[in-house]
Design an enzyme around this catalytic site. Structure first.
Site, PDB file in Angstrom:
ATOM      1  N   PRO A  63      55.912  -0.501  52.603  1.00 36.84           N
ATOM      2  CA  PRO A  63      55.710  -1.679  53.451  1.00 36.84           C
ATOM      3  C   PRO A  63      54.370  -1.575  54.174  1.00 36.84           C
ATOM      4  O   PRO A  63      53.865  -0.470  54.386  1.00 36.84           O
ATOM      5  CB  PRO A  63      56.885  -1.613  54.421  1.00 36.84           C
ATOM      6  CG  PRO A  63      57.255  -0.181  54.472  1.00 36.84           C
ATOM      7  CD  PRO A  63      56.937   0.387  53.108  1.00 36.84           C
ATOM      8  N   HIS A  64      53.802  -2.723  54.521  1.00 35.65           N
ATOM      9  CA  HIS A  64      52.543  -2.669  55.244  1.00 35.65           C
ATOM     10  C   HIS A  64      52.386  -3.878  56.156  1.00 35.65           C
ATOM     11  O   HIS A  64      52.911  -4.947  55.890  1.00 35.65           O
ATOM     12  CB  HIS A  64      51.337  -2.515  54.311  1.00 35.65           C
ATOM     13  CG  HIS A  64      51.408  -3.271  53.030  1.00 35.65           C
ATOM     14  ND1 HIS A  64      52.262  -2.928  52.008  1.00 35.65           N
ATOM     15  CD2 HIS A  64      50.732  -4.348  52.591  1.00 35.65           C
ATOM     16  CE1 HIS A  64      52.107  -3.755  50.998  1.00 35.65           C
ATOM     17  NE2 HIS A  64      51.175  -4.640  51.327  1.00 35.65           N
ATOM     18  N   ALA A  65      51.671  -3.626  57.241  1.00 36.88           N
ATOM     19  CA  ALA A  65      51.400  -4.667  58.230  1.00 36.88           C
ATOM     20  C   ALA A  65      49.909  -4.692  58.514  1.00 36.88           C
ATOM     21  O   ALA A  65      49.290  -3.642  58.693  1.00 36.88           O
ATOM     22  CB  ALA A  65      52.171  -4.384  59.518  1.00 36.88           C
TER      23      ALA A  65
END
Length: 151
Positions: A63-65
């Site tokens: 996951p990445h933000a």
């Protein structure tokens, strides 16, 4: 400087859902000084997930933000006691999360380099087996830092 830091690695966490993991990641992003807004980071993680799963193969997710509240590119790693559903590409549940946090200003550069480097590493069985077999954060940090340095 080592990209993977041992204090950013959380082993054998006990979560029952992807949402619990996302909340934990957002909370840790603030606790570790990567961001000053847990809610914004959480929203960005979910927003990215809605575009398409970050669940890869063999129990791994990335996951990445990307957000203006994120101050520096960094990685948080979480392993789970019990795998959770992540709508992974291979349909298997996820028990190892490598989360990327990227400042908006670096979205096109750092983000893509980091994401492709991590994804490439997960294609190597020696890496995935080493990550899952690791008993302490130092083993994960040493393995990933040495492999990332080779790229």
């Amino acid at each position: 400087m080592a990209l993977i830091k041992t204090d950013h690695i959380f082993l054998k966490e006990n979560f029952t859902s992807q949402d619990e993991v996302m909340h934990f990641l957002a909370d840790q992003a603030v606790s570790l000084g990567l961001s000053n807004d847990e809610n914004k980071v959480y929203a960005k993680l979910l927003e990215r997930e809605a575009e398409g799963t970050t669940g890869m193969m063999d129990g791994f997710a990335i996951p990445h933000a990307k957000d203006t509240t994120i101050t520096a590119a960094d990685i948080i790693i979480v392993s789970l006691v019990n795998p959770v559903d992540w709508q992974s590409l291979d349909g298997s549940p996820t028990d190892f999360i490598i989360a990327l946090f990227i400042p908006d200003s670096e979205a096109g550069t750092t983000h893509l380099k980091l994401l492709s480097s991590v994804a490439r590493l997960l294609m190597h069985q020696d890496v995935t087996k080493g990550l899952k077999a690791a008993a302490i954060p130092e083993e994960i940090a040493n393995l990933l830092n040495s492999k990332l340095a080779e790229n």
